[in-house]
Design a protein around this motif. Structure first.
Motif, PDB file in Angstrom:
ATOM      1  N   CYS A   8      73.728  80.528  38.931  1.00  0.00           N
ATOM      2  CA  CYS A   8      72.321  80.606  38.554  1.00  0.00           C
ATOM      3  C   CYS A   8      71.505  81.382  39.588  1.00  0.00           C
ATOM      4  O   CYS A   8      70.736  82.267  39.243  1.00  0.00           O
ATOM      5  CB  CYS A   8      71.792  79.180  38.367  1.00  0.00           C
ATOM      6  SG  CYS A   8      70.040  79.082  38.042  1.00  0.00           S
ATOM      7  N   ARG A   9      71.710  81.072  40.856  1.00  0.00           N
ATOM      8  CA  ARG A   9      70.938  81.748  41.904  1.00  0.00           C
ATOM      9  C   ARG A   9      71.176  83.257  41.889  1.00  0.00           C
ATOM     10  O   ARG A   9      70.246  84.061  41.843  1.00  0.00           O
ATOM     11  CB  ARG A   9      71.305  81.169  43.281  1.00  0.00           C
ATOM     12  CG  ARG A   9      70.566  81.804  44.445  1.00  0.00           C
ATOM     13  CD  ARG A   9      71.112  81.312  45.782  1.00  0.00           C
ATOM     14  NE  ARG A   9      72.490  81.721  46.002  1.00  0.00           N
ATOM     15  CZ  ARG A   9      73.500  80.877  46.210  1.00  0.00           C
ATOM     16  NH1 ARG A   9      73.300  79.591  46.239  1.00  0.00           N
ATOM     17  NH2 ARG A   9      74.728  81.335  46.381  1.00  0.00           N
ATOM     18  N   GLU A  10      72.461  83.652  41.916  1.00  0.00           N
ATOM     19  CA  GLU A  10      72.791  85.080  41.964  1.00  0.00           C
ATOM     20  C   GLU A  10      72.608  85.730  40.595  1.00  0.00           C
ATOM     21  O   GLU A  10      72.133  86.848  40.497  1.00  0.00           O
ATOM     22  CB  GLU A  10      74.237  85.264  42.432  1.00  0.00           C
ATOM     23  CG  GLU A  10      74.519  84.675  43.802  1.00  0.00           C
ATOM     24  CD  GLU A  10      73.695  85.330  44.883  1.00  0.00           C
ATOM     25  OE1 GLU A  10      73.539  86.558  44.874  1.00  0.00           O
ATOM     26  OE2 GLU A  10      73.181  84.588  45.752  1.00  0.00           O
TER      27      GLU A  10
ATOM     28  N   TRP B  27      70.344  89.006  39.707  1.00  0.00           N
ATOM     29  CA  TRP B  27      70.877  90.259  39.173  1.00  0.00           C
ATOM     30  C   TRP B  27      70.227  90.629  37.847  1.00  0.00           C
ATOM     31  O   TRP B  27      69.961  91.798  37.578  1.00  0.00           O
ATOM     32  CB  TRP B  27      72.402  90.168  39.021  1.00  0.00           C
ATOM     33  CG  TRP B  27      73.078  90.499  40.319  1.00  0.00           C
ATOM     34  CD1 TRP B  27      73.727  89.648  41.148  1.00  0.00           C
ATOM     35  CD2 TRP B  27      73.120  91.787  40.952  1.00  0.00           C
ATOM     36  NE1 TRP B  27      74.170  90.314  42.257  1.00  0.00           N
ATOM     37  CE2 TRP B  27      73.817  91.629  42.175  1.00  0.00           C
ATOM     38  CE3 TRP B  27      72.636  93.052  40.613  1.00  0.00           C
ATOM     39  CZ2 TRP B  27      74.037  92.682  43.054  1.00  0.00           C
ATOM     40  CZ3 TRP B  27      72.856  94.105  41.488  1.00  0.00           C
ATOM     41  CH2 TRP B  27      73.555  93.926  42.699  1.00  0.00           C
ATOM     42  N   LEU B  28      69.960  89.604  37.020  1.00  0.00           N
ATOM     43  CA  LEU B  28      69.317  89.901  35.740  1.00  0.00           C
ATOM     44  C   LEU B  28      67.964  90.560  35.954  1.00  0.00           C
ATOM     45  O   LEU B  28      67.618  91.538  35.289  1.00  0.00           O
ATOM     46  CB  LEU B  28      69.171  88.622  34.913  1.00  0.00           C
ATOM     47  CG  LEU B  28      70.457  88.129  34.247  1.00  0.00           C
ATOM     48  CD1 LEU B  28      70.299  86.715  33.733  1.00  0.00           C
ATOM     49  CD2 LEU B  28      70.858  89.067  33.104  1.00  0.00           C
ATOM     50  N   VAL B  29      67.202  90.052  36.909  1.00  0.00           N
ATOM     51  CA  VAL B  29      65.893  90.648  37.187  1.00  0.00           C
ATOM     52  C   VAL B  29      66.060  92.080  37.670  1.00  0.00           C
ATOM     53  O   VAL B  29      65.348  92.992  37.238  1.00  0.00           O
ATOM     54  CB  VAL B  29      65.109  89.792  38.214  1.00  0.00           C
ATOM     55  CG1 VAL B  29      63.888  90.540  38.710  1.00  0.00           C
ATOM     56  CG2 VAL B  29      64.694  88.470  37.589  1.00  0.00           C
ATOM     57  N   LYS B  30      67.045  92.288  38.535  1.00  0.00           N
ATOM     58  CA  LYS B  30      67.268  93.650  39.049  1.00  0.00           C
ATOM     59  C   LYS B  30      67.600  94.609  37.902  1.00  0.00           C
ATOM     60  O   LYS B  30      67.094  95.729  37.841  1.00  0.00           O
ATOM     61  CB  LYS B  30      68.401  93.644  40.071  1.00  0.00           C
ATOM     62  CG  LYS B  30      67.956  93.094  41.428  1.00  0.00           C
ATOM     63  CD  LYS B  30      69.085  93.150  42.429  1.00  0.00           C
ATOM     64  CE  LYS B  30      68.597  92.598  43.770  1.00  0.00           C
ATOM     65  NZ  LYS B  30      69.640  91.880  44.482  1.00  0.00           N
ATOM     66  N   ILE B  31      68.470  94.151  36.998  1.00  0.00           N
ATOM     67  CA  ILE B  31      68.855  95.033  35.885  1.00  0.00           C
ATOM     68  C   ILE B  31      67.658  95.281  34.964  1.00  0.00           C
ATOM     69  O   ILE B  31      67.390  96.423  34.566  1.00  0.00           O
ATOM     70  CB  ILE B  31      70.041  94.426  35.092  1.00  0.00           C
ATOM     71  CG1 ILE B  31      71.268  94.357  35.995  1.00  0.00           C
ATOM     72  CG2 ILE B  31      70.339  95.247  33.845  1.00  0.00           C
ATOM     73  CD1 ILE B  31      72.430  93.586  35.404  1.00  0.00           C
ATOM     74  N   PHE B  32      66.905  94.222  34.667  1.00  0.00           N
ATOM     75  CA  PHE B  32      65.728  94.400  33.799  1.00  0.00           C
ATOM     76  C   PHE B  32      64.698  95.330  34.451  1.00  0.00           C
ATOM     77  O   PHE B  32      64.062  96.132  33.765  1.00  0.00           O
ATOM     78  CB  PHE B  32      65.112  93.044  33.434  1.00  0.00           C
ATOM     79  CG  PHE B  32      65.656  92.480  32.155  1.00  0.00           C
ATOM     80  CD1 PHE B  32      65.127  92.874  30.932  1.00  0.00           C
ATOM     81  CD2 PHE B  32      66.724  91.596  32.165  1.00  0.00           C
ATOM     82  CE1 PHE B  32      65.647  92.375  29.741  1.00  0.00           C
ATOM     83  CE2 PHE B  32      67.239  91.096  30.979  1.00  0.00           C
ATOM     84  CZ  PHE B  32      66.705  91.491  29.762  1.00  0.00           C
ATOM     85  N   ASN B  33      64.541  95.226  35.757  1.00  0.00           N
ATOM     86  CA  ASN B  33      63.614  96.132  36.438  1.00  0.00           C
ATOM     87  C   ASN B  33      64.078  97.577  36.318  1.00  0.00           C
ATOM     88  O   ASN B  33      63.282  98.477  36.055  1.00  0.00           O
ATOM     89  CB  ASN B  33      63.487  95.757  37.923  1.00  0.00           C
ATOM     90  CG  ASN B  33      62.534  94.603  38.134  1.00  0.00           C
ATOM     91  OD1 ASN B  33      61.660  94.347  37.298  1.00  0.00           O
ATOM     92  ND2 ASN B  33      62.690  93.888  39.222  1.00  0.00           N
ATOM     93  N   ARG B  34      65.362  97.772  36.503  1.00  0.00           N
ATOM     94  CA  ARG B  34      65.887  99.135  36.414  1.00  0.00           C
ATOM     95  C   ARG B  34      65.688  99.687  35.001  1.00  0.00           C
ATOM     96  O   ARG B  34      65.230 100.820  34.816  1.00  0.00           O
ATOM     97  CB  ARG B  34      67.382  99.131  36.783  1.00  0.00           C
ATOM     98  CG  ARG B  34      68.062 100.475  36.586  1.00  0.00           C
ATOM     99  CD  ARG B  34      69.408 100.560  37.288  1.00  0.00           C
ATOM    100  NE  ARG B  34      70.374  99.544  36.876  1.00  0.00           N
ATOM    101  CZ  ARG B  34      71.026  99.563  35.702  1.00  0.00           C
ATOM    102  NH1 ARG B  34      70.796 100.520  34.823  1.00  0.00           N
ATOM    103  NH2 ARG B  34      71.890  98.619  35.412  1.00  0.00           N
ATOM    104  N   ILE B  35      65.990  98.843  33.999  1.00  0.00           N
ATOM    105  CA  ILE B  35      65.823  99.284  32.612  1.00  0.00           C
ATOM    106  C   ILE B  35      64.355  99.606  32.335  1.00  0.00           C
ATOM    107  O   ILE B  35      64.026 100.634  31.746  1.00  0.00           O
ATOM    108  CB  ILE B  35      66.329  98.189  31.642  1.00  0.00           C
ATOM    109  CG1 ILE B  35      67.837  98.045  31.760  1.00  0.00           C
ATOM    110  CG2 ILE B  35      65.927  98.496  30.212  1.00  0.00           C
ATOM    111  CD1 ILE B  35      68.408  96.898  30.948  1.00  0.00           C
TER     112      ILE B  35
END
Lengths: 438, 176
Positions: free
Chosen positions: A358-360, A364-372
């Motif tokens: 959950c922590r990681e 990572w999901l936020v990082k990917i969504f930001n990139r998208i």
């Protein structure tokens, strides 16, 4: 904002519109604390039997049968037993408990006292989220009023049953709505969830038998004692008893708290008629998140013309969950990538950091969504996100991870057309105000 | 629920042995909190007491934490462990009025970005910053349970709901 019952006589909302409904006087004028008296003439087993017969299911989100939860408390345990009310309402889209506590605090106290009597407990705690400080003040006042009337404290109503009710404050952590994390927090620790088993009913607060129930669950208890379990159940359906509060927000004309009988038909009528229809007449319904942000989002065409029944079974059949009943209505102006990114940020912020998936995973999901969102999406990102969700779902320590995964899986599977331009790097979200970047 | 002080994690905490002083009334209030919990479970009072510290000292500071360590027979690190978990505890001073705008979905889709932009422009600061006169701090926080009356914000502990830019202007004008 509307607060009303539709399709049934108001039960949870019976008193909320009365003047000074928060006072003991008004509560007692409307049969208040009568059901505590009745319960105290019953045997504890008979009370638990009525709650079981009512098929009342936990209203906080998990939907676990309340009577069964109560029956797990070991009767022969020499330890002190605790009743804890979970008023840490923080599921996005949910705000029903707030109005119950604001306008009908004595119903909650009465419900807790009945639970305490049935389970032989002498201490109740109301764990309220820190942001709801004004509600803690209202509850404190109500408890003092009840104490002065010998309804809380020693030898309640002249009997040998004594019970204290205390308020306790959280300090801004969504995870503390998870019952074991709530107990950690109540003990003064970080709000980390605990391993189950042992379940709180056996080893909860201070390693003693503890029942943790949502506000709406506990305020239903006096009604069940009043009507009898079976009659209360029959307000709803066989498997989903009674009535339920739905917190409606988003793009409808009349957002608010609505009390519906379980099994209300149908969701389309609820949105388009009962809630006043779409906020802007020229904008069509795009989707609905029916049970707080943690459940699968539904497409408009899974709602319109589908006669979706609003109860536990009906929503599962329609591909979602009742959850906490936080109903977020979304119109066609909303970009599902943007709304999902918003929820991803929520789960990342609220992940307690205890377990790695959950922590990681949420990070990572936020990082990917930001990139998208910045226009650097790649076609393989859809599968990457689903793989990430798969590594969180069922593998995290508590349900927060599952919730995060469901919110995202639902969006990406059901709104591929919204994701497509992003995944080809053709689109960027333009709604970010400059200020947000900090 | 967002923390005002992301810098906490990168800046060293100033450690001091000084212990804060509180008036007898405040100490009495703290003892009242203790009465809610079993005598051997004093730690349970930690979160309510931290709110008292924050109210009295403006934020949760070293001296306040040192006081609580003695008051509750805990180690200083026990207290910091709890403090740093919860987003409502400020680890550095905030403005007199702490504006916390809800940024979660129901508020976002119904006008939160506009409200945030308006407040930041009006005060001339970014989210997470405090005005030079130390009057206002702006934070974005997660869902405050006011989705039916979105967009909304909390100033201190007060809820302000169904916001419009005009309403925000009026409200900020009224705050001294």
């Amino acid at each position: 904002m509307e607060i009303k019952a539709i399709g049934c006589e108001p039960l949870q909302l019976k008193r909320v519109h009365l003047e000074n409904s928060h006072t003991l006087k008004v509560y007692q004028e409307n049969d208040g604390y009568k059901w505590l008296k009745k319960a105290m003439e019953m045997s504890p087993d008979a009370i638990i039997g009525e709650v079981k017969a009512s098929v009342l299911r936990g209203r906080g989100g998990a939907g676990f049968p309340t009577g069964m939860k109560w029956s797990f408390v070991p009767k022969d345990s020499p330890k002190q037993k605790y009743i804890v009310c979970n008023a840490d309402e923080s599921e996005p889209g949910t705000f029903k408990d707030r109005y119950l506590m604001e306008r009908d605090p004595h119903a909650l106290i009465e419900g807790m006292l009945i639970a305490a009597f049935a389970l032989n407990s002498q201490t109740c705690y109301i764990y309220t989220r820190g942001e709801y400080k004004y509600l803690i003040d209202i509850m404190d006042e109500a408890v003092e009023e009840a104490r002065a009337a010998n309804l809380v404290g020693k030898n309640i109503l002249g009997s040998d049953f004594s019970c204290e009710v205390y308020t306790h404050t959280g300090a801004g952590a969504y995870i503390c709505g998870e019952e074991t994390a709530l107990l950690s927090s109540l003990e003064g620790y970080r709000g980390h969830p605990r391993m189950k088993p042992p379940f709180p009913a056996v080893e909860g607060l201070y390693a003693s038998p503890t029942v943790v129930n949502n506000v709406e669950t506990l305020t239903a208890v006096p009604q069940i004692i009043e009507m009898g379990g079976i009659s209360w159940r029959d307000l709803g359906t066989e498997k989903s008893g009674g009535t339920k509060l739905w917190s409606v927000s988003g793009h409808v004309k009349k957002p608010g708290v609505y009390e519906l009988p379980m099994g209300y038909a149908d969701m389309e009528r609820f949105i388009l008629e009962d809630c006043g229809g779409m906020l802007r007449d020229d904008k069509k319904l795009k989707g609905v998140i029916p049970g707080g942000s943690s459940v699968y989002i539904m497409r408009a065409n899974d709602v319109i013309g589908k006669k979706v029944l609003m109860d536990y079974e009906g929503l599962v059949a329609a591909g979602s969950l009742v959850g906490s009943g936080g109903f977020i209505v979304i119109d066609e102006t909303v970009d599902i990538v943007d709304s999902t990114k918003n929820l991803t940020e929520f789960y990342k912020h609220e992940s307690c950091g205890w377990c790695t998936p959950c922590r990681e995973g949420t990070d990572w999901l936020v990082k990917i969504f930001n990139r998208i969102a910045e226009g650097n999406g790649r076609p393989e990102d859809a599968q990457l996100i689903l793989d990430l969700c798969d590594n969180i779902e069922g593998k995290s320590f508590c349900a927060l991870g599952d919730a995060a995964a469901w919110a995202i899986q639902g969006a990406i599977k059901r709104f591929p057309e919204d994701f497509k331009p992003y995944l080809n790097g053709q689109k960027t979200t333009s709604t970010e105000p400059e200020a947000r970047k900090f | 629920m967002a923390s005002v002080a992301p810098t906490f994690y990168t800046n060293q905490v100033q450690v001091t042995d000084e212990v804060a002083n509180f008036s007898p009334e405040v100490v009495e209030e703290m003892y009242l909190h203790l009465t809610k919990y079993p005598p051997d479970r004093k730690r349970s009072a930690l979160i309510p007491l931290l709110f008292v510290i924050q109210r009295e000292r403006g934020y949760v500071d070293n001296e306040g934490v040192n006081f609580l360590a003695r008051f509750l027979d805990l180690e200083v690190t026990d207290i910091w462990e709890t403090v740093t978990f919860y987003s409502m505890f400020n680890l550095r001073p905030v403005g007199k009025h702490h504006i916390q705008i809800c940024k979660t979905l129901s508020c976002r889709i119904i006008g939160e970005p506009k409200i945030t932009e308006h407040i930041c422009n009006r005060l001339g600061i970014h989210v997470g910053e405090t005005t030079d006169d130390e009057k206002f701090t702006v934070s974005l926080v997660e869902c405050l349970g006011s989705c039916g009356t979105a967009p909304m914000m909390q100033i201190g502990f007060d809820y302000h709901e169904d916001l419009t830019t005009e309403k925000v202007d009026k409200l900020l004008d009224s705050l001294s």
